[in-house]
Enzyme design. Structure first.
Site, PDB file in Angstrom:
ATOM      1  N   ASP A  12     -84.986 -24.628  64.705  1.00 24.58           N
ATOM      2  CA  ASP A  12     -85.016 -25.811  65.582  1.00 24.58           C
ATOM      3  C   ASP A  12     -86.284 -26.632  65.434  1.00 24.58           C
ATOM      4  O   ASP A  12     -86.826 -27.154  66.409  1.00 24.58           O
ATOM      5  CB  ASP A  12     -84.822 -25.405  67.052  1.00 24.58           C
ATOM      6  CG  ASP A  12     -83.561 -24.589  67.197  1.00 24.58           C
ATOM      7  OD1 ASP A  12     -82.523 -25.079  66.744  1.00 24.58           O
ATOM      8  OD2 ASP A  12     -83.636 -23.471  67.708  1.00 24.58           O
ATOM      9  N   HIS A  41     -77.522 -28.856  64.456  1.00 26.44           N
ATOM     10  CA  HIS A  41     -78.407 -30.021  64.303  1.00 26.44           C
ATOM     11  C   HIS A  41     -77.937 -31.052  65.304  1.00 26.44           C
ATOM     12  O   HIS A  41     -76.735 -31.262  65.434  1.00 26.44           O
ATOM     13  CB  HIS A  41     -78.201 -30.734  62.969  1.00 26.44           C
ATOM     14  CG  HIS A  41     -78.574 -29.968  61.772  1.00 26.44           C
ATOM     15  ND1 HIS A  41     -79.539 -29.022  61.755  1.00 26.44           N
ATOM     16  CD2 HIS A  41     -78.127 -30.067  60.505  1.00 26.44           C
ATOM     17  CE1 HIS A  41     -79.652 -28.560  60.524  1.00 26.44           C
ATOM     18  NE2 HIS A  41     -78.800 -29.166  59.749  1.00 26.44           N
TER      19      HIS A  41
HETATM   20  P1  IMP Z   1     -77.812 -14.785  64.912  1.00 25.35           P
HETATM   21  O1  IMP Z   1     -78.230 -15.357  63.630  1.00 25.35           O
HETATM   22  O2  IMP Z   1     -76.816 -15.643  65.646  1.00 25.35           O
HETATM   23  O3  IMP Z   1     -77.381 -13.352  64.804  1.00 25.35           O
HETATM   24  O4  IMP Z   1     -79.105 -14.745  65.847  1.00 25.35           O
HETATM   25  C1  IMP Z   1     -80.217 -13.926  65.529  1.00 25.35           C
HETATM   26  C2  IMP Z   1     -81.482 -14.550  66.109  1.00 25.35           C
HETATM   27  O5  IMP Z   1     -81.743 -15.785  65.459  1.00 25.35           O
HETATM   28  C3  IMP Z   1     -81.394 -14.886  67.600  1.00 25.35           C
HETATM   29  O6  IMP Z   1     -82.655 -14.759  68.193  1.00 25.35           O
HETATM   30  C4  IMP Z   1     -80.974 -16.353  67.585  1.00 25.35           C
HETATM   31  O7  IMP Z   1     -81.333 -16.998  68.782  1.00 25.35           O
HETATM   32  C5  IMP Z   1     -81.746 -16.843  66.395  1.00 25.35           C
HETATM   33  N1  IMP Z   1     -81.116 -18.004  65.766  1.00 25.35           N
HETATM   34  C6  IMP Z   1     -80.023 -18.027  64.992  1.00 25.35           C
HETATM   35  N2  IMP Z   1     -79.761 -19.268  64.572  1.00 25.35           N
HETATM   36  C7  IMP Z   1     -80.720 -20.061  65.071  1.00 25.35           C
HETATM   37  C8  IMP Z   1     -81.012 -21.450  64.961  1.00 25.35           C
HETATM   38  O8  IMP Z   1     -80.356 -22.225  64.291  1.00 25.35           O
HETATM   39  N3  IMP Z   1     -82.100 -21.884  65.647  1.00 25.35           N
HETATM   40  C9  IMP Z   1     -82.875 -21.047  66.349  1.00 25.35           C
HETATM   41  N4  IMP Z   1     -82.650 -19.762  66.480  1.00 25.35           N
HETATM   42  C10 IMP Z   1     -81.585 -19.255  65.848  1.00 25.35           C
HETATM   43 MG    MG Z   2     -80.971 -25.926  65.724  1.00 26.09          MG
END
Ligand code: IMP
Ligand code: MG
Length: 338
Positions: A12, A41
């Site tokens: 982000d 996004h």
């Molecule tokens: P997952 O990839 O959905 O399994 O999430 C694993 C970790 O990565 C968690 O802490 C999510 O909040 C974080 N995370 C996954 N995708 C994003 C993203 O696009 N932005 C910020 N954090 C993310």
């Molecule tokens: Mg994002």
């Protein structure tokens, strides 16, 4: 030539905003999104807000072709809705090996307390789809989905040919350095690596054609899930500014993002491992009122942050401060590249 956008913090960082700007300004012929729909996004264009989870933010340039690669993962319904919403039917290209995440994979992730509670997964099923792929189970590829048949084309073949014709390709990397499965803060990471070399591999391109690698940084760090933040901000009044003016609310998860002070060592490592050649800063408006030129910066916090960036530009391979974004709109950018 291939340029790559990478997140140098906890995700982000505003990669979508920078991708949209570069697609327009640099007239990208192709924009590629890798990774899964857990990475959202938000693109602000002509007074409209597009919350994207599937297609590249570069859609803002009507001449840019939009690509999903072999290392892209989509939720079919979300993808089809976004294509419709953005009216991009005639410029979407999907690699046959792009993966369509199934309902079972999403459910399996959402029912997994370790992933959902301890790691804070977004619950889109990306991790489960990758797990099934690694286990060589039967998975759903884009080439097998009737609704996607009109978009299917081999992305490596297309892009390697287009590079030889001097076309411009922009790879929109997803998530951030702290979330890398290889180099991040394990186990508080996502299910794949989140650095430039992996993004290239996910697209099907070798490293030979890379021009610039943009490391995207905010003046602070955010995390939507659990996991380390060097100096977390806990003061509720101060946090409110980030959540409102900074719009720090998860675009897919809708969770209020946790905020921490800028992490120099994280940024330094991200620059090194991505071999970043350029730095793009977003959310600069949280430090300073709008400015036209960098010399107009007066706020002490903003001046200090510019000093930190200057120090980072001495980290090999010496990334130059290139873009400063100071608002959500695609045009709110000071471009220092000329
Ligand atoms: P997952 O990839 O959905 O399994 O999430 C694993 C970790 O990565 C968690 O802490 C999510 O909040 C974080 N995370 C996954 N995708 C994003 C993203 O696009 N932005 C910020 N954090 C993310
Ligand atoms: Mg994002």
């Amino acid at each position: 030539m291939v340029d790559i956008i990478v997140g140098a913090q906890g995700g982000d960082e505003g990669k979508g905003k920078i991708a949209a700007y570069l697609a327009l300004k640099d007239k990208a012929d192709y924009c590629v999104k890798v990774g899964g729909p857990n990475a959202g996004h938000t693109v602000f264009l002509n007074g409209k807000i597009y919350p994207l989870k599937s297609i590249p933010a570069g859609f803002v340039n009507p001449k840019t072709k939009l690509i999903l690669a072999a290392g892209s993962y989509v939720i079919l319904e979300w993808l089809l809705n976004e294509i419709k919403e953005t009216q991009t039917e005639n410029r979407i290209i999907i690699d046959p090996n792009c993966v369509v995440i199934t309902e079972e994979q999403r459910n399996a992730e959402r029912k997994n307390p370790h992933l959902m509670n301890t790691i804070g997964s977004v619950g889109t099923g990306l991790g489960m789809a990758i797990k099934d792929r690694i286990e060589r189970k039967k998975i759903l590829f884009a080439k097998d989905v009737k609704e996607l048949s009109c978009f299917i084309k081999s992305v490596p073949e297309l892009l390697n040919k287009e590079i030889s014709r001097s076309k411009k390709i922009l790879i929109e990397g997803t998530q951030g350095f702290k979330l890398s499965l290889l180099h991040g803060e394990y186990p508080f990471v996502t299910s794949r690596d989140t650095t430039a070399s992996t993004f290239l591999a996910e697209v099907g391109l070798g490293p030979k054609y890379v021009g610039d690698i943009y490391a995207i940084l905010k003046p602070y760090v955010s995390r939507v899930g659990p996991g380390p933040l060097e100096k977390e901000i806990t003061d509720e009044k101060e946090l409110e500014k980030y959540h409102t003016q900074g719009r720090e609310v998860g675009s897919v998860s809708k969770r209020l993002r946790r905020i921490g002070e800028f992490e120099y060592e994280t940024a330094k490592k991200a620059i090194m491992i991505n071999s970043a050649t350029k730095i793009a800063v977003t959310h600069f408006d949280l430090l300073s009122p709008r400015i036209k030129k960098i010399l107009e910066v007066k706020e002490k916090k903003a001046i200090n942050f510019l000093k930190i960036l200057n120090k980072l530009s001495k980290v090999y391979p010496y990334p130059k401060l290139a873009l400063i974004s100071q608002g959500p709109n695609t045009e709110d950018i000071i471009d220092l590249r000329k």
